[in-house]
Design an enzyme around this catalytic site. Structure first.
Site, mmCIF file in Angstrom:
data_model
loop_
_atom_site.group_PDB
_atom_site.id
_atom_site.type_symbol
_atom_site.label_atom_id
_atom_site.label_comp_id
_atom_site.label_asym_id
_atom_site.label_seq_id
_atom_site.Cartn_x
_atom_site.Cartn_y
_atom_site.Cartn_z
ATOM 1 N N HIS A 161 7.170 1.326 -14.908
ATOM 2 C CA HIS A 161 7.721 0.111 -14.318
ATOM 3 C C HIS A 161 9.055 -0.251 -14.941
ATOM 4 O O HIS A 161 9.946 -0.757 -14.261
ATOM 5 C CB HIS A 161 6.718 -1.024 -14.484
ATOM 6 C CG HIS A 161 5.650 -0.973 -13.455
ATOM 7 N ND1 HIS A 161 4.383 -1.430 -13.662
ATOM 8 C CD2 HIS A 161 5.671 -0.495 -12.194
ATOM 9 C CE1 HIS A 161 3.670 -1.241 -12.568
ATOM 10 N NE2 HIS A 161 4.426 -0.667 -11.675
ATOM 11 N N ARG B 31 -0.396 4.672 -0.259
ATOM 12 C CA ARG B 31 -1.590 5.255 -0.896
ATOM 13 C C ARG B 31 -2.497 4.098 -1.331
ATOM 14 O O ARG B 31 -2.431 3.622 -2.460
ATOM 15 C CB ARG B 31 -1.175 6.089 -2.103
ATOM 16 C CG ARG B 31 -0.405 7.364 -1.738
ATOM 17 C CD ARG B 31 0.019 8.088 -3.003
ATOM 18 N NE ARG B 31 0.433 9.443 -2.773
ATOM 19 C CZ ARG B 31 1.703 9.854 -2.804
ATOM 20 N NH1 ARG B 31 2.672 8.995 -3.022
ATOM 21 N NH2 ARG B 31 1.996 11.128 -2.614
ATOM 22 N N CYS C 74 5.087 14.035 5.141
ATOM 23 C CA CYS C 74 5.302 13.351 3.865
ATOM 24 C C CYS C 74 4.904 14.281 2.732
ATOM 25 O O CYS C 74 4.462 15.397 2.969
ATOM 26 C CB CYS C 74 4.480 12.069 3.811
ATOM 27 S SG CYS C 74 2.715 12.356 3.745
HETATM 28 C C1 PEP Z 1 -0.040 14.871 0.543
HETATM 29 O O1 PEP Z 1 -1.139 15.396 0.367
HETATM 30 O O2 PEP Z 1 0.940 15.470 1.010
HETATM 31 C C2 PEP Z 1 0.174 13.469 0.169
HETATM 32 C C3 PEP Z 1 1.328 12.886 0.367
HETATM 33 O O3 PEP Z 1 -0.851 12.796 -0.404
HETATM 34 P P1 PEP Z 1 -1.199 12.740 -1.954
HETATM 35 O O4 PEP Z 1 -0.029 13.263 -2.716
HETATM 36 O O5 PEP Z 1 -1.490 11.308 -2.222
HETATM 37 O O6 PEP Z 1 -2.383 13.639 -2.003
#
Ligand code: PEP
Ligand code: MG
Length: 556
Positions: A183, A292, A497
Site C-alpha cells: 500500500h 477479484r 485479462c
Molecule cells: C487468470 O486466471 O487469468 C486471472 C486473471 O485470474 P487469477 O490471476 O486471479 O487466477
C-alpha cells in the site's frame, strides 16, 4: 560514493539528504497484572487509534482512504481482537498482547510468498498494531520531525508513515525491504514520489543525514555521489522537467483507444477493491475487467450478504459510472489463508473456483444476492471462474434463479438483468465455448493466467516450469481464436485479462488474435495503450503468431 541496486516502485529522479526512519523496539515491562484494567485501557487505545485512522482517511485522496478503513476494520475483527483479549485474560499486558497477536498475523501473511496481495497486507497489520501499542505506551505516532524536504529511508514503509509526515517533505523513498504491491507503494505512485525498494540492509546502516542521488527510473541510488554523479543526475532532472512527462502521459491517456488501422479497443483494469479501482480510474481505465472478489475475505472471514453488498457498492462508487465485472469467489490454495490447508478442496486441479462455490450453495447465494442488489446501484456484470462444462454453468444459473426469486419475495431492490458470463481458464471450456452461449452465457472473459497454466500443465508459481508457461503459444492461439470465433458468431462480448495482458508485446499479439478488450494491472495501462495505438489490428489474423513469448507480463 557507493551504488545500491533495488527495484523501482514509483519512477523519478531526485537528489537530496536522507532521513532514516527509526522504529524503536518497545520493551514490555511486566508488573502487577489486572486484566480488567488492561481490557479497559485496550478499549480506549483502540478508540483513539480508530479516531486517528478516520482523521487520516479524511485527509487522504480517494484511492487511499480504503487503506485506513481496512486498518480500522481490523480493530473490530472479532477473531483478531478476541485473541488479544484472551492473552490479556491469561496474564499478558495489553500492549504486549496486541504486539504479539499483530506480529503473528503479520508473519502468517508475510509467509504467503505465492500470494502477493495477501502478503502485502502484513504491513497494514503491523502498522495498525504499532499505532495501538504506541498509544498504550504513551508514545508519539509521528516518527519524524522535519524542517526540510528529505529522501525517506526505512526498512519498510507503512501507509500511515507517509501520512505522519507533512506532504511535500518527502522527496523520495528508499527501503531496504518492501513489496512492489504494498500500500505504501500504491500511495508513493499515486503521489508521484520517486521510490525504490529492496536495496538491502547495508544501505540503512550508514545513510542517515547523507546525500543520495536516487534514480527510481532505473531502481538504483548512489550514496555520497561525487561531483560527476551529482552533475549527471541534476542534468537529467532538468531535461526531464523540460520534457514535461506528466503532460505527455496525460496526452496519451486522452487519446481515443483506436489502433493504427482504425480498430477501436477497450482498456480495463484488474482490481481487488475500491482502493485500487479509484487509482485505475485515475490511470485511464474504462472500467474494471476483473474484480477479484475473494480478496475482500481476509483470513477466512466470510462476509454476509449485507456486508458484501456494501463492498460491491463501494467498488461501483469508486468506478464512477464505469462498468465493473465481478468474478465470484475463486478460492484456491494460492488465495486466502484458510484455503492453504484445504488440499483437494483448493488444489489447482481440485475443487477451486465455481466448483467450490457450487459445493457451498449458501455462501454462493449470499454472494449472488449481494451482487444482484449492487447491480441496481451501478453497471455491473458477474463472471464465474473455472467453469469446465455446461453442467457447471446450468447449476450456477439455477442458483442465480433462486436468488432472484428470493430477492423478489423479500421485496429488496435488485437488477434482474445483470449480465452473467464465464471466465475461460480451462481448455475444455474454450473447446466447447459455443455450448455456453447457446445455454444463455452473455459474455466471455479469457483468463490468461490459469488458461496458460492448464493448457501447458505448468503451475503458475512453479519457477522451474517457467519455460512451459507460454501465454501466447500456438496452443493458446488456437484456444483463444476458438473462443473469439464463438463469441463473434453469436455477437457476445469477449475480453481477456491476466498478467500477460500487462505486457505490451503480448497485448499486441492478443489484438492480432481478434481481441479488442483487455484488462490488466492499472500500472500497465499506459504502456499497453501506447503499444496498441501503434499496432495494426489485422496483420496476421489468418495464422498463428510466429514467435512464442514466455513473458508473464505486468501486474495483472
Ligand atoms: C487468470 O486466471 O487469468 C486471472 C486473471 O485470474 P487469477 O490471476 O486471479 O487466477
Ligand atoms: Mg484465474
Amino acid at each position: 560514493m557507493k551504488r545500491y541496486k533495488g527495484i523501482s516502485v514509483s519512477p523519478g529522479l531526485v537528489l537530496g539528504q536522507v532521513s532514516l526512519l527509526k522504529r524503536e523496539n518497545y520493551l514490555f515491562i511486566r508488573g502487577q497484572h489486572d486484566p480488567e484494567k488492561e481490557l479497559l485501557v485496550l478499549r480506549e487505545a483502540v478508540r483513539i487509534a480508530q479516531n486517528e485512522l478516520e482523521s487520516m482517511a479524511g485527509r487522504s485522496a480517494e484511492g487511499e482512504k480504503a487503506i485506513f478503513t481496512f486498518q480500522s476494520m481490523l480493530l473490530e475483527d472479532e477473531t483478531f481482537m478476541g485473541e488479544v483479549r484472551s492473552y490479556i485474560q491469561s496474564g499478558t499486558g495489553a500492549a504486549e498482547a496486541m504486539n504479539r497477536v499483530g506480529q503473528r498475523y503479520a508473519d502468517k501473511l508475510l509467509a504467503m510468498t505465492d500470494n502477493a496481495y495477501l502478503q502485502l497486507r502484513n504491513v497494514d497489520i503491523l502498522d495498525v498494531t504499532q499505532r495501538v501499542v504506541n498509544i498504550l505506551a504513551g508514545r508519539p505516532r509521528v516518527l519524524l520531525t522535519l524542517d526540510h524536504p528529505v529522501i525517506l529511508a526505512a526498512d519498510k514503509l507503512m501507509p500511515s508513515d507517509l501520512f505522519c509526515i507533512p506532504a511535500g517533505m518527502v522527496l523520495g523513498i528508499i527501503t531496504s525491504e518492501g513489496s512492489t504491491l504494498s500500500h505504501a507503494a500504491i500511495i508513493a505512485r499515486a503521489r508521484r514520489i520517486p521510490s525504490i525498494i529492496q536495496v538491502g540492509r547495508d544501505f540503512l546502516d550508514d545513510c542517515d543525514g547523507r546525500i543520495v542521488a536516487l534514480d527510481a527510473d532505473d531502481g538504483s541510488c548512489i550514496l555520497d555521489p561525487d561531483a560527476d554523479a551529482r552533475q549527471q543526475i541534476v542534468s537529467r532532472i532538468c531535461a526531464g522537467q523540460r520534457a514535461d512527462e506528466p503532460a505527455a502521459e496525460t496526452a496519451v491517456q486522452d487519446l481515443p483507444c483506436v489502433t493504427r488501422d482504425g480498430e477501436p479497443f477497450e482498456l480495463l483494469a484488474n482490481c481487488f477493491g475500491p482502493e485500487d479501482i479509484a487509482s485505475a480510474v485515475q490511470m485511464g481505465a474504462a472500467g474494471v475487467g476483473l474484480l477479484r472478489s475473494d480478496y475482500q475475505i481476509l483470513a477466512g472471514n466470510t462476509f454476509d450478504e449485507q456486508e458484501q453488498y456494501y463492498y460491491y457498492a463501494a467498488c461501483i462508487a469508486a468506478a464512477q459510472g464505469r462498468p465493473i465485472t465481478v468474478r465470484t469467489f475463486d478460492f484456491g490454495s494460492d488465495r486466502t489463508l484458510s484455503n492453504v490447508y484445504r488440499g483437494d478442496q483448493s488444489a489447482h486441479l481440485g475443487m477451486r473456483g465455481i466448483r467450490s462455490s457450487l459445493r457451498q450453495p449458501r455462501r454462493f447465494e449470499n454472494q449472488i444476492r449481494a451482487l444482484l442488489r449492487a447491480g441496481a446501484v451501478g453497471p455491473l456484470r458477474i463472471v464465474f471462474p473455472m467453469v469446465t462444462n455446461v453442467e457447471d454453468w446450468d447449476e450456477a444459473m439455477n442458483l442465480v434463479a433462486r436468488c432472484r426469486a428470493n430477492l423478489e419475495e423479500r421485496g429488496v431492490a435488485y437488477n434482474p438483468d445483470v449480465p452473467f458470463g464465464i471466465m475461460l481458464s480451462i481448455p475444455a471450456a474454450c473447446l466447447t465455448a459455443e455450448d455456453f452461449i447457446l445455454d444463455g452465457c452473455e459474455f466471455f472473459v479469457i483468463g490468461t493466467n490459469d488458461l496458460t497454466q492448464y493448457t501447458h500443465a505448468a503451475g503458475r508459481e512453479v519457477t522451474s516450469a517457467e519455460r512451459y508457461f507460454q501465454p501466447t503459444s500456438k496452443a493458446m492461439y488456437k484456444l483463444i481464436r476458438m473462443t473469439v470465433d464463438a463469441a463473434e458468431a453469436h455477437g457476445i462480448p469477449v475480453g481477456i485479462c491476466g498478467l500477460a495482458c500487462g505486457d505490451a508485446a503480448n497485448a499486441v499479439q492478443y489484438l492480432h488474435m481478434g481481441l479488442r478488450s483487455f484488462s490488466m494491472g492499472p500500472q500497465n495501462l499506459l504502456q499497453v495503450k501506447k503499444a496498441l495505438l501503434d499496432a495494426d489490428a489485422r496483420p496476421d489474423r489468418e495464422g498463428p503468431p510466429q514467435g512464442v513469448r514466455t513473458v508473464r507480463g505486468g501486474d495483472g
